[in-house]
Motif scaffolding. Sequence first.
Motif, short mmCIF file in Angstrom:
data_model
loop_
_atom_site.label_atom_id
_atom_site.label_comp_id
_atom_site.label_asym_id
_atom_site.label_seq_id
_atom_site.Cartn_x
_atom_site.Cartn_y
_atom_site.Cartn_z
N GLY A 4 65.95 37.53 -1.33
CA GLY A 4 65.61 36.44 -2.23
C GLY A 4 66.27 35.14 -1.80
O GLY A 4 65.63 34.07 -1.80
N THR A 5 67.54 35.22 -1.43
CA THR A 5 68.23 34.02 -0.96
C THR A 5 67.65 33.52 0.35
O THR A 5 67.47 32.31 0.55
CB THR A 5 69.73 34.34 -0.78
N PHE A 6 67.33 34.44 1.25
CA PHE A 6 66.76 34.05 2.54
C PHE A 6 65.43 33.32 2.36
O PHE A 6 65.16 32.31 3.02
CB PHE A 6 66.57 35.29 3.41
N ALA A 47 67.40 22.67 6.21
CA ALA A 47 67.05 22.21 7.57
C ALA A 47 67.95 22.84 8.62
O ALA A 47 67.52 23.06 9.77
CB ALA A 47 67.15 20.69 7.64
N ASP A 48 69.18 23.14 8.27
CA ASP A 48 70.17 23.67 9.22
C ASP A 48 70.26 25.18 9.08
O ASP A 48 70.49 25.70 7.97
CB ASP A 48 71.53 23.02 8.96
N LEU A 49 70.09 25.90 10.19
CA LEU A 49 70.18 27.36 10.14
C LEU A 49 71.58 27.81 9.75
O LEU A 49 71.74 28.86 9.12
CB LEU A 49 69.79 27.96 11.49
N ALA A 50 72.59 27.04 10.09
CA ALA A 50 73.96 27.39 9.71
C ALA A 50 74.11 27.39 8.18
O ALA A 50 74.84 28.21 7.62
CB ALA A 50 74.95 26.42 10.33
N THR A 51 73.40 26.49 7.52
CA THR A 51 73.44 26.47 6.06
C THR A 51 72.78 27.71 5.48
O THR A 51 73.25 28.28 4.48
CB THR A 51 72.76 25.20 5.53
N VAL A 52 71.68 28.14 6.09
CA VAL A 52 71.03 29.38 5.66
C VAL A 52 72.00 30.55 5.80
O VAL A 52 72.13 31.39 4.90
CB VAL A 52 69.75 29.63 6.47
N GLU A 82 75.87 34.51 3.26
CA GLU A 82 77.24 35.01 3.08
C GLU A 82 77.69 34.83 1.63
O GLU A 82 78.26 35.74 1.03
CB GLU A 82 78.18 34.27 4.03
N THR A 83 77.41 33.67 1.07
CA THR A 83 77.80 33.42 -0.32
C THR A 83 77.07 34.37 -1.27
O THR A 83 77.68 34.89 -2.22
CB THR A 83 77.48 31.96 -0.70
N ARG A 84 75.81 34.61 -1.01
CA ARG A 84 75.04 35.51 -1.89
C ARG A 84 75.58 36.92 -1.84
O ARG A 84 75.65 37.59 -2.88
CB ARG A 84 73.56 35.51 -1.47
N MET A 85 75.98 37.37 -0.67
CA MET A 85 76.52 38.72 -0.57
C MET A 85 77.84 38.83 -1.32
O MET A 85 78.09 39.81 -2.02
CB MET A 85 76.71 39.11 0.90
N ARG A 86 78.68 37.81 -1.23
CA ARG A 86 79.96 37.85 -1.95
C ARG A 86 79.74 37.77 -3.46
O ARG A 86 80.44 38.43 -4.23
CB ARG A 86 80.86 36.71 -1.47
N PRO A 97 79.24 33.13 11.22
CA PRO A 97 79.15 33.13 12.68
C PRO A 97 78.48 31.86 13.19
O PRO A 97 77.73 31.20 12.47
CB PRO A 97 78.30 34.38 12.98
N PRO A 98 78.70 31.50 14.45
CA PRO A 98 78.08 30.30 15.00
C PRO A 98 76.59 30.48 15.24
O PRO A 98 76.11 31.60 15.40
CB PRO A 98 78.83 30.10 16.33
N VAL A 99 75.88 29.36 15.25
CA VAL A 99 74.46 29.36 15.60
C VAL A 99 74.37 29.14 17.10
O VAL A 99 74.82 28.11 17.62
CB VAL A 99 73.69 28.27 14.84
N LEU A 100 73.80 30.10 17.80
CA LEU A 100 73.67 30.03 19.25
C LEU A 100 72.21 29.86 19.62
O LEU A 100 71.34 30.55 19.09
CB LEU A 100 74.24 31.30 19.90
#
Length: 400
Positions: free
Chosen positions: A189-191, A199-204, A209-213, A286-289
Amino acid sequence: MERQKLLQFRGHSVTWLVPLLTLLVVAAVDLSTSGDFRVVSWCVFVAALAAVLCGVRTTALFAVLALVTYVGADSAWPAQYREGAGDFLLVLVGGLLSVLAAALRVRGERRMLHMRHVTETTRRTVLRPLPPGWGGLDHAAVYLAADAEARMGGDFYDIQPGPHGTRVLLGDVQGKGLGAVEAAAALLGTFREAGYHEADLATVADRLETRMRRHRAHTAALGRDDGDRFATAVLLGFPEGEHGVVDVVVFGHEAPLAVGRGGVRPLPHGGGLPLGLAELTRGGPPPVLRAAVAPEETLLLVTDGVTEARDRTGAFYPLVDDVADGLVLDPRTAAPGRLVAYVRDRTLRHCGGRLDDDTTIFAVRPRGAGATERGPGGAGAAESGPGGAGRGERTETKAP
């Protein structure tokens, strides 16, 4: 009922032939042998066979036929060769018990089919059907349920197109049961929201991570014993207007594989922790590669049901080497539909059909890089098949 598929002729169940032939053989043998060798009491096995293979009414019919056959065959002999009332009671009581056993078995089958339907409905609610070419990607997925103790696992995957490109997520929630499915649904649902708006994949990745916590905190507040649940996952991003590249975020999962005519290679792995465990470090998500991807390359994502499948000697399934061998034999194996079918079949062959964990195989490729494959894992297909005893399979393209 699944038992009706055991013996069919032109689409109709003929399982009743087994007890019928048994009854005829018993009667024929009894009448063709001497009076010193009587087998008519074996009619008791006829109703027992019917109880295993047929429905309640058919079993009751064979119980009556067995009793009538016994009476007729026994009466055909002179008095000194007859079996008597003892064996008559044996066939009578055996028939009644067989009818009772058939009723109990059919009730259990109906309950199991109902639970299977509930399980499949739940999974379809979590893993929504994906249209062909969704998000500009050719894709295929295979889900194999280990179904240990009739429990569901937490494997999940999805594609979310949006104004900032198409995002892909595959993951595996730790544990089994409805708790794992609930966590998977929360992450999906969060995804679907963040993957569309951010716009930023790092924000996604940070939102996941926040949703899981938050989910863990909620379950802990409820006093449940799964408050320490986590999830491994792979998040991919195909940027809008950019070709030949993909952004990758790995949360404690196996790195995606790029499969093409040039072979098999893993995409960059940032070494991140699973979702829900980022608090153990100060580095955040984790970093976006970013990685280059050739137009004809398919990205293969699997859960640990593939990589941890073992053969009889305990050896793990060599995914990379085996896919590379498949490409040598047939370069078309790199197409999404063919690739997931190949990995599915080879995984089941390696472990002898004995899956210890739910298994998901997901493949995506930018649309137009190759002809859309249909077949095992063709568009919109869904089937059930054996993945070992009591296992089910779901196959779609959008997937033993």
